[in-house]
Scaffold this active site. Sequence first.
Site, PDB file in Angstrom:
ATOM      1  CE  LYS A  10      -3.889  -2.173   2.534  1.00 24.61           C
ATOM      2  NZ  LYS A  10      -4.749  -2.039   3.751  1.00 24.61           N
ATOM      3  CG  PHE A  58     -13.025   3.310   8.396  1.00 25.94           C
ATOM      4  CD1 PHE A  58     -12.552   2.499   7.375  1.00 25.94           C
ATOM      5  CD2 PHE A  58     -13.626   2.704   9.491  1.00 25.94           C
ATOM      6  CE1 PHE A  58     -12.664   1.125   7.422  1.00 25.94           C
ATOM      7  CE2 PHE A  58     -13.750   1.310   9.548  1.00 25.94           C
ATOM      8  CZ  PHE A  58     -13.269   0.525   8.512  1.00 25.94           C
ATOM      9  NE  ARG A  91      -5.752 -12.141   6.034  1.00 23.41           N
ATOM     10  CZ  ARG A  91      -6.382 -10.972   5.899  1.00 23.41           C
ATOM     11  NH1 ARG A  91      -6.354 -10.322   4.740  1.00 23.41           N
ATOM     12  NH2 ARG A  91      -7.027 -10.442   6.874  1.00 23.41           N
ATOM     13  CB  THR A  97      -7.327  -6.172   9.985  1.00 17.80           C
ATOM     14  OG1 THR A  97      -7.691  -7.352   9.260  1.00 17.80           O
ATOM     15  CG2 THR A  97      -7.765  -4.942   9.220  1.00 17.80           C
ATOM     16  NE  ARG A 108      -2.344  -6.054   7.036  1.00 23.73           N
ATOM     17  CZ  ARG A 108      -3.547  -6.534   6.739  1.00 23.73           C
ATOM     18  NH1 ARG A 108      -4.156  -7.356   7.575  1.00 23.73           N
ATOM     19  NH2 ARG A 108      -4.136  -6.203   5.611  1.00 23.73           N
ATOM     20  CG  ASN A 122      -3.407  -2.655   7.159  1.00 24.54           C
ATOM     21  OD1 ASN A 122      -3.321  -2.174   6.044  1.00 24.54           O
ATOM     22  ND2 ASN A 122      -4.491  -3.275   7.591  1.00 24.54           N
ATOM     23  CG  HIS A 125      -5.134  -6.204   0.039  1.00 25.60           C
ATOM     24  ND1 HIS A 125      -6.298  -6.247   0.758  1.00 25.60           N
ATOM     25  CD2 HIS A 125      -5.265  -7.123  -0.951  1.00 25.60           C
ATOM     26  CE1 HIS A 125      -7.119  -7.147   0.209  1.00 25.60           C
ATOM     27  NE2 HIS A 125      -6.506  -7.689  -0.826  1.00 25.60           N
TER      28      HIS A 125
HETATM   29  N1  UDP Z   1      -9.639  -0.921   8.015  1.00 28.53           N
HETATM   30  C1  UDP Z   1      -9.601   0.167   8.898  1.00 28.53           C
HETATM   31  N2  UDP Z   1     -10.310   0.088  10.079  1.00 28.53           N
HETATM   32  C2  UDP Z   1     -11.031  -1.009  10.411  1.00 28.53           C
HETATM   33  C3  UDP Z   1     -11.055  -2.097   9.528  1.00 28.53           C
HETATM   34  C4  UDP Z   1     -10.345  -2.015   8.348  1.00 28.53           C
HETATM   35  O1  UDP Z   1      -8.953   1.164   8.606  1.00 28.53           O
HETATM   36  O2  UDP Z   1     -11.651  -1.016  11.494  1.00 28.53           O
HETATM   37  C5  UDP Z   1      -8.890  -0.823   6.748  1.00 28.53           C
HETATM   38  C6  UDP Z   1      -7.520  -1.489   6.833  1.00 28.53           C
HETATM   39  O3  UDP Z   1      -6.587  -0.733   6.060  1.00 28.53           O
HETATM   40  C7  UDP Z   1      -7.800  -2.839   6.198  1.00 28.53           C
HETATM   41  C8  UDP Z   1      -8.830  -2.485   5.129  1.00 28.53           C
HETATM   42  O4  UDP Z   1      -9.627  -1.471   5.719  1.00 28.53           O
HETATM   43  O5  UDP Z   1      -6.631  -3.427   5.681  1.00 28.53           O
HETATM   44  C9  UDP Z   1      -9.719  -3.628   4.658  1.00 28.53           C
HETATM   45  O6  UDP Z   1     -10.348  -4.197   5.779  1.00 28.53           O
HETATM   46  P1  UDP Z   1     -10.488  -5.777   5.940  1.00 28.53           P
HETATM   47  O7  UDP Z   1     -11.435  -6.022   7.057  1.00 28.53           O
HETATM   48  O8  UDP Z   1     -10.790  -6.393   4.613  1.00 28.53           O
HETATM   49  O9  UDP Z   1      -9.028  -6.202   6.461  1.00 28.53           O
HETATM   50  P2  UDP Z   1      -7.805  -6.965   5.744  1.00 28.53           P
HETATM   51  O10 UDP Z   1      -8.388  -8.039   4.858  1.00 28.53           O
HETATM   52  O11 UDP Z   1      -7.020  -5.930   4.968  1.00 28.53           O
HETATM   53  O12 UDP Z   1      -7.001  -7.541   6.887  1.00 28.53           O
HETATM   54 MG    MG Z   2      -9.906  -8.012   3.501  1.00 30.93          MG
END
Ligand code: UDP
Ligand code: MG
Length: 167
Positions: A10, A58, A91, A97, A108, A122, A125
């Site tokens: 990112k 957000f 992952r 996350t 992360r 983070n 992705h």
């Molecule tokens: N995100 C955030 N706040 C939250 C949840 C998610 O800013 O409470 C952002 C974060 O950058 C995350 C992205 O939204 O990577 C996508 O969320 P997802 O739940 O799909 O998490 P990921 O698959 O990236 O772990």
């Molecule tokens: Mg996701």
Amino acid sequence: MIQQTLVLIKPDGLKKSLTGNILTRLSETKLEIVAAKIVRVSRQLAEEHYRHMRDKPFFEELIKYIQGELHDRRKVLAMIYWGEDAINKVRVLAGATNPEKADPVSIRGAYGRITTLGVYENVIHTSTNEEEAEREIKLWFNPDEIIVDIYPTKIVTKEKVEIKVWA
Ligand code: UDP
Ligand code: MG
């Protein structure tokens, strides 16, 4: 099971000069990179990629984040990692996350942060499951940008398509 997974470094990862570190960490998996490119993320691509988040408070910040507007880096590095158990392996290395809850030795956990506006920056992705990986890979890549055959393809004839070539 042989799988493929979308990995994005990112804009915060690029801005913090973490590309080398992240690729080194990912190489621990022994997975293969089968596609890679730098992408300037359009609003449409950003919204489609994060369509599962569109009702979150957000969301608008998240779109700005992935488009690089928060970091003055309007690009991401998009890659496909391929091999045994690829989705889970990446992952686990990426970590949770929420960077504050992520294992401190995960990518992360080591490099992420939470902004004052509440966005989890983070740095990476990575797809969550096979269905999401397929949707995301087809969103970010065309078949001929990937050096292995991962999903079925078909040949279509297009007429009058304008493409840019070297002058
Ligand atoms: N995100 C955030 N706040 C939250 C949840 C998610 O800013 O409470 C952002 C974060 O950058 C995350 C992205 O939204 O990577 C996508 O969320 P997802 O739940 O799909 O998490 P990921 O698959 O990236 O772990
Ligand atoms: Mg996701």
